[in-house]
Design an enzyme around this catalytic site. Structure first.
Site, mmCIF file in Angstrom:
data_model
loop_
_atom_site.group_PDB
_atom_site.id
_atom_site.type_symbol
_atom_site.label_atom_id
_atom_site.label_comp_id
_atom_site.label_asym_id
_atom_site.label_seq_id
_atom_site.Cartn_x
_atom_site.Cartn_y
_atom_site.Cartn_z
ATOM 1 N N CYS A 6 38.300 -53.573 -88.007
ATOM 2 C CA CYS A 6 38.655 -53.717 -86.590
ATOM 3 C C CYS A 6 40.046 -53.141 -86.340
ATOM 4 O O CYS A 6 41.026 -53.601 -86.947
ATOM 5 C CB CYS A 6 38.596 -55.189 -86.189
ATOM 6 N N CYS A 9 42.579 -55.832 -85.164
ATOM 7 C CA CYS A 9 43.021 -56.705 -86.264
ATOM 8 C C CYS A 9 44.054 -55.979 -87.125
ATOM 9 O O CYS A 9 45.048 -56.575 -87.548
ATOM 10 C CB CYS A 9 41.832 -57.131 -87.126
ATOM 11 N N ASP A 32 49.051 -49.446 -74.621
ATOM 12 C CA ASP A 32 47.798 -48.711 -74.787
ATOM 13 C C ASP A 32 48.131 -47.275 -75.183
ATOM 14 O O ASP A 32 49.044 -46.659 -74.653
ATOM 15 C CB ASP A 32 46.983 -48.740 -73.490
ATOM 16 N N HIS A 102 40.425 -58.116 -75.677
ATOM 17 C CA HIS A 102 41.729 -57.630 -75.220
ATOM 18 C C HIS A 102 41.770 -57.629 -73.703
ATOM 19 O O HIS A 102 40.749 -57.439 -73.043
ATOM 20 C CB HIS A 102 42.032 -56.228 -75.768
ATOM 21 N N HIS A 104 43.724 -55.793 -70.563
ATOM 22 C CA HIS A 104 44.586 -54.711 -70.088
ATOM 23 C C HIS A 104 45.515 -55.282 -69.020
ATOM 24 O O HIS A 104 45.052 -55.976 -68.099
ATOM 25 C CB HIS A 104 43.765 -53.598 -69.445
#
Ligand code: 5GP
Ligand code: ZN
Length: 116
Positions: A6, A9, A32, A102, A104
């Site tokens: 991942c 992770c 990002d 997640h 944003h």
């Protein structure tokens, strides 16, 4: 238990570099890699949860904490007053690409009003 395959992770463990802007024992926030706005952070639990669908009632305090982090970051990054958007894409129709929950945080410009 971090998932070795991942991306997020691995970012949480520092194994993949990122522009980290916040970290505590439960949550991290980083920029990002393909920003869609002047402020575009990803705020994630360190715990590997695949999406919002994976969150159990016992984990809801973690999500509440995460939203507190988002609110404070929005203030620190000076978008609290101008406005911002918090988005969590969930599953295929939601446009989720990375399979680690997640949120944003987007701001710093007038965002497209279209959300669907
Ligand atoms: P979603 O799964 O909600 O569609 O979006 C995943 C987001 O993760 C995208 O906005 C993408 O640019 C971002 N992203 C994907 N891989 C990485 C990475 O390795 N590092 C960072 N900082 N962002 C990433
Ligand atoms: Zn993960």
């Amino acid at each position: 238990m971090p998932m070795s395959d991942c991306i997020f992770c691995q970012i949480a463990q520092g194994k993949i570099p990122s522009e980290m802007v916040y970290e505590d024992d439960q949550v991290i926030a980083f920029k990002d890699i393909h920003p869609l706005a002047p402020v575009h952070l990803l705020v994630i639990p360190k715990l590997h949860l695949r999406s919002l669908n994976d969150v159990t009632p016992e984990q809801e305090p973690l999500i509440a904490h995460l939203f507190g982090v988002i609110r404070r970051l929005a203030s620190e990054l000076n978008v609290a007053d101008s406005g911002y958007r918090v988005v969590t894409n969930t599953g295929a129709d939601g446009g989720q690409v990375v399979g680690h929950l997640h949120f944003h945080l987007l701001g710093g410009k007038a965002l497209n009003a279209e959300i669907g």
